[in-house]
Design an enzyme around this catalytic site. Sequence first.
Site, PDB file in Angstrom:
ATOM      1  N   GLU A 123      34.288  49.876  28.531  1.00 28.01           N
ATOM      2  CA  GLU A 123      33.472  49.128  27.657  1.00 28.01           C
ATOM      3  C   GLU A 123      32.097  49.665  27.165  1.00 28.01           C
ATOM      4  OE1 GLU A 123      31.364  44.718  27.490  1.00 28.01           O
ATOM      5  OE2 GLU A 123      33.168  45.118  28.775  1.00 28.01           O
ATOM      6  N   ASN A 222      35.455  43.443  36.275  1.00 25.37           N
ATOM      7  CA  ASN A 222      35.138  41.786  36.545  1.00 25.37           C
ATOM      8  C   ASN A 222      35.751  41.327  37.839  1.00 25.37           C
ATOM      9  OD1 ASN A 222      37.830  39.740  35.942  1.00 25.37           O
ATOM     10  ND2 ASN A 222      38.003  41.616  34.739  1.00 25.37           N
ATOM     11  N   SER A 265      42.295  40.055  34.113  1.00 29.01           N
ATOM     12  CA  SER A 265      43.681  40.893  33.703  1.00 29.01           C
ATOM     13  C   SER A 265      44.591  40.808  34.597  1.00 29.01           C
ATOM     14  CB  SER A 265      43.097  42.347  33.495  1.00 29.01           C
ATOM     15  OG  SER A 265      42.442  43.061  34.450  1.00 29.01           O
TER      16      SER A 265
END
Length: 330
Positions: A123, A222, A265
């Site tokens: 990202e 995350n 995810s």
Amino acid sequence: MCEPRGFCAGVDRAIQIVVLALKKHGAPVYVRHEIVHNRYVVEGLKAMGAVFVKELDQIPDDGRPVVFSAHGVPKSVPAAAEAREMLYLDATCPLVSKVHKQAMLHVKRGRHVILVGHKGHPEVVGTMGQLPEGTITLVETPEDVGRLQPLDAAQLGFVTQTTLSLDDTAEVIAALQARFPQMAAPSSDSICYATTNRQEAVKAAAPGADFFLVVGAPNSSNSKRLVEVATRAGAKGSILVEGPQDLPFDRIPAGGVLAMSAGASAPEVLIDGIVEALRARFDVTIELVRTAIEDENFPVLRTLRDVPLESADMAFVNGERRSSPVSDAA
């Protein structure tokens, strides 16, 4: 058991894009990098005909479509695809795209962009690749902030990676604002709702927990942040596991309090498998700690909306949560 947990709207959308592309175009459909950071999901898509590559030069000129991952890509990637007349489908999470737009707006207004994030994360690579060279600087820690030497301290703006720890990011932003009080903030928070919700649920469940399990991939930012949040919030121990095969039974106290969450995810089927493995060894009573209700839905690309998506199409990753093995007891 924490709620919310597992798939967020951006992850669900990205997986749907690959599935729908396979239904519309047939196999193979190429995917640049992991569509999301989860091996179970990636293997499931491979079984359906997706072919994962690191870069576009690994894709032959065979006219087959390529999907860009949910993490976003530098502008150079779609430009290279267009130069080769490739059919590409961009599955970048809309919240990541929002950060791209915020960064570009800073530059348009004459500001140098400070990106708070982790070096090398896809990202971060994608966000930095939206801007001209020399217009964006990455910082990870308050110490990095202390080393900044901007050409014009009055013309700075910041954005953040969407999957960071809320507490760590607050420290870095506080350091930036203390050193550069004129620095412009983004128009809205960069850290996504799913990251925030999952961290808040973990904070609520961690106090009093003898051990905390976070289901997620080792390369999932995350998910790793959830492990850190659990420890800081009071769990006596915390660990990241990919599935039932990773359960550290020697560290799970019988008769103790075990808490669990999952990164954005991680499919629910893995969580169910862990619950079943725990029930096979322990007398388990499950309580749900719910801190938010998520009803966000990000539509897929217009070019794929005419392709019907049936529940069986997503069954392999359990994208649509089936009956949860938990109760609603607080």
